[in-house]
Design a protein around this motif. Structure first.
Motif, mmCIF file in Angstrom:
data_model
loop_
_atom_site.group_PDB
_atom_site.id
_atom_site.type_symbol
_atom_site.label_atom_id
_atom_site.label_comp_id
_atom_site.label_asym_id
_atom_site.label_seq_id
_atom_site.Cartn_x
_atom_site.Cartn_y
_atom_site.Cartn_z
ATOM 1 N N UNK A 58 -32.024 -13.859 87.825
ATOM 2 C CA UNK A 58 -33.266 -14.622 87.703
ATOM 3 C C UNK A 58 -33.796 -15.019 89.071
ATOM 4 N N UNK A 59 -32.904 -15.436 89.958
ATOM 5 C CA UNK A 59 -33.319 -15.832 91.298
ATOM 6 C C UNK A 59 -33.956 -14.661 92.037
ATOM 7 N N UNK A 60 -33.364 -13.488 91.909
ATOM 8 C CA UNK A 60 -33.889 -12.308 92.594
ATOM 9 C C UNK A 60 -35.298 -11.969 92.123
ATOM 10 N N UNK A 61 -35.651 -12.345 90.889
ATOM 11 C CA UNK A 61 -36.992 -12.105 90.364
ATOM 12 C C UNK A 61 -37.954 -13.242 90.701
ATOM 13 N N UNK A 62 -37.446 -14.300 91.329
ATOM 14 C CA UNK A 62 -38.289 -15.446 91.643
ATOM 15 C C UNK A 62 -38.427 -16.436 90.508
ATOM 16 N N UNK A 63 -37.626 -16.279 89.462
ATOM 17 C CA UNK A 63 -37.657 -17.208 88.323
ATOM 18 C C UNK A 63 -36.658 -18.332 88.605
ATOM 19 N N UNK A 64 -37.064 -19.284 89.425
ATOM 20 C CA UNK A 64 -36.144 -20.292 89.913
ATOM 21 C C UNK A 64 -35.730 -21.295 88.839
ATOM 22 N N UNK A 65 -36.625 -21.577 87.900
ATOM 23 C CA UNK A 65 -36.276 -22.531 86.836
ATOM 24 C C UNK A 65 -35.130 -21.968 85.997
ATOM 25 N N UNK A 66 -35.243 -20.701 85.596
ATOM 26 C CA UNK A 66 -34.166 -20.065 84.836
ATOM 27 C C UNK A 66 -32.906 -19.951 85.679
ATOM 28 N N UNK A 67 -33.069 -19.580 86.944
ATOM 29 C CA UNK A 67 -31.908 -19.431 87.825
ATOM 30 C C UNK A 67 -31.134 -20.736 87.921
ATOM 31 N N UNK A 68 -31.833 -21.839 88.097
ATOM 32 C CA UNK A 68 -31.155 -23.125 88.227
ATOM 33 C C UNK A 68 -30.398 -23.479 86.954
ATOM 34 N N UNK A 69 -31.020 -23.247 85.808
ATOM 35 C CA UNK A 69 -30.353 -23.536 84.532
ATOM 36 C C UNK A 69 -29.104 -22.679 84.366
ATOM 37 N N UNK A 70 -29.181 -21.403 84.713
ATOM 38 C CA UNK A 70 -28.026 -20.512 84.584
ATOM 39 C C UNK A 70 -26.919 -20.922 85.562
ATOM 40 N N UNK A 80 -17.757 -21.889 91.883
ATOM 41 C CA UNK A 80 -18.162 -22.546 93.118
ATOM 42 C C UNK A 80 -19.407 -21.909 93.723
ATOM 43 N N UNK A 81 -19.601 -20.606 93.530
ATOM 44 C CA UNK A 81 -20.801 -19.978 94.055
ATOM 45 C C UNK A 81 -22.044 -20.496 93.337
ATOM 46 N N UNK A 82 -21.956 -20.693 92.033
ATOM 47 C CA UNK A 82 -23.077 -21.290 91.297
ATOM 48 C C UNK A 82 -23.381 -22.688 91.833
ATOM 49 N N UNK A 83 -22.346 -23.468 92.091
ATOM 50 C CA UNK A 83 -22.553 -24.815 92.616
ATOM 51 C C UNK A 83 -23.219 -24.775 93.991
ATOM 52 N N UNK A 84 -22.783 -23.850 94.844
ATOM 53 C CA UNK A 84 -23.410 -23.693 96.146
ATOM 54 C C UNK A 84 -24.888 -23.345 95.994
ATOM 55 N N UNK A 85 -25.198 -22.418 95.101
ATOM 56 C CA UNK A 85 -26.573 -21.985 94.919
ATOM 57 C C UNK A 85 -27.465 -23.115 94.428
ATOM 58 N N UNK A 86 -26.942 -23.954 93.542
ATOM 59 C CA UNK A 86 -27.713 -25.116 93.091
ATOM 60 C C UNK A 86 -28.068 -25.994 94.286
ATOM 61 N N UNK A 87 -27.077 -26.236 95.143
ATOM 62 C CA UNK A 87 -27.327 -27.047 96.322
ATOM 63 C C UNK A 87 -28.389 -26.445 97.220
ATOM 64 N N UNK A 103 -28.787 -31.778 97.395
ATOM 65 C CA UNK A 103 -28.261 -30.543 97.975
ATOM 66 C C UNK A 103 -26.874 -30.773 98.558
ATOM 67 N N UNK A 104 -26.717 -31.835 99.332
ATOM 68 C CA UNK A 104 -25.408 -32.136 99.913
ATOM 69 C C UNK A 104 -24.355 -32.336 98.826
ATOM 70 N N UNK A 105 -24.701 -33.088 97.785
ATOM 71 C CA UNK A 105 -23.713 -33.409 96.753
ATOM 72 C C UNK A 105 -23.218 -32.154 96.055
ATOM 73 N N UNK A 106 -24.128 -31.260 95.693
ATOM 74 C CA UNK A 106 -23.721 -30.033 95.013
ATOM 75 C C UNK A 106 -22.870 -29.154 95.928
#
Length: 258
Positions: A58-70, A80-87, A103-106
């Protein structure tokens, strides 16, 4: 220049330097091959991968809302990679308002296992926070840790692995061996050469391998993606109250050395 998310190991090093302005682009061949592998990945019984891979696509397509939810879905299962990406998305204001404290917390939660790149990213963001933001950030880490820290997320993932194995084999006791029964599906062999050693493409490996289902082996395999030796400068840590991670010990945090 703001950092972009990516998944190939070389680009992950650039992500780790995000706060210093390095940029990672997902248009290179290695990243495109990894994204293609994710589209064909076998993730049954692995909700961490499901969230991570769907978030990346989703992120690669620019769909950031979906990417964040996923990514938040993957983050609940100790990814941990998902957590990093959220941050990083909070840092960049992608799908959300910019929020360096969030961002720091995530990223502090993501750095819990002390992956060198994640620690460096966390400390660079920390160095840009003022005193009030640092206090807010520490409080936010404590709040996130109750749901997303390893103490809660790893047992959740272990239960998912047990359920997934039971669904595949009809029993939680055995680990059938051998190549996947899907190896002859048309069109999938071409993906095998593109798959990395951390994306299991349907038809390209042993779906029943213990490293896929035995929790300790599975977490070790996932950790190995991020524990390569890199030079990030001096990092001095003191435990945070709940063990969620650590913060630099000095009033001015340790900074990576140029």
């Amino acid at each position: 220049m703001k950092p972009k998310l990516a998944y190939s190991f070389a680009i992950a090093l650039a992500i780790a330097s995000s706060a210093s302005g390095q940029t990672a682009d997902m248009k290179d061949k290695a990243s495109q091959d990894t994204l293609d592998a994710m589209r064909h990945a076998y993730t049954a019984g692995h909700p961490d991968e499901q969230g991570e891979y769907a978030g990346m696509l989703a992120y690669a397509k620019g769909d950031y809302v979906t990417a964040l939810a996923e990514f938040k879905s993957g983050a609940r299962y100790a990814d941990k990679f998902s957590q990093l990406n959220i941050g990083l998305m909070y840092l960049n204001g992608e799908g959300v308002a910019k929020d360096p404290v969030e961002a720091f917390a995530w990223i502090a939660i993501a750095a819990e296992r002390k992956y060198p790149q994640f620690l460096a990213t966390r400390d660079r963001i920390w160095s840009q926070l003022d005193a009030a933001q640092r206090e807010q950030g520490k409080a936010r880490v404590e709040a996130l840790y109750t749901e997303y820290g390893d103490a809660a997320a790893k047992p959740r993932m272990e239960r998912a692995l047990r359920r997934g194995l039971s669904d595949m084999t009809g029993t939680g006791l055995g680990y059938p061996t051998g190549q996947s029964v899907y190896t002859d599906l048309p069109g999938l062999h071409a993906q095998c050469g593109k798959a990395s050693n951390f994306v299991l493409v349907l038809g390209c490996g042993d779906l029943y391998a213990k490293a896929r289902w035995q929790p300790n082996q599975y977490f070790q395999t996932r950790d190995q993606v991020w524990t390569g030796t890199v030079t990030v400068g001096s990092l001095q840590d003191v435990p945070m109250k709940n063990g969620a991670g650590s913060e630099p010990a000095q009033s001015e945090p340790a900074r990576p050395q140029d």
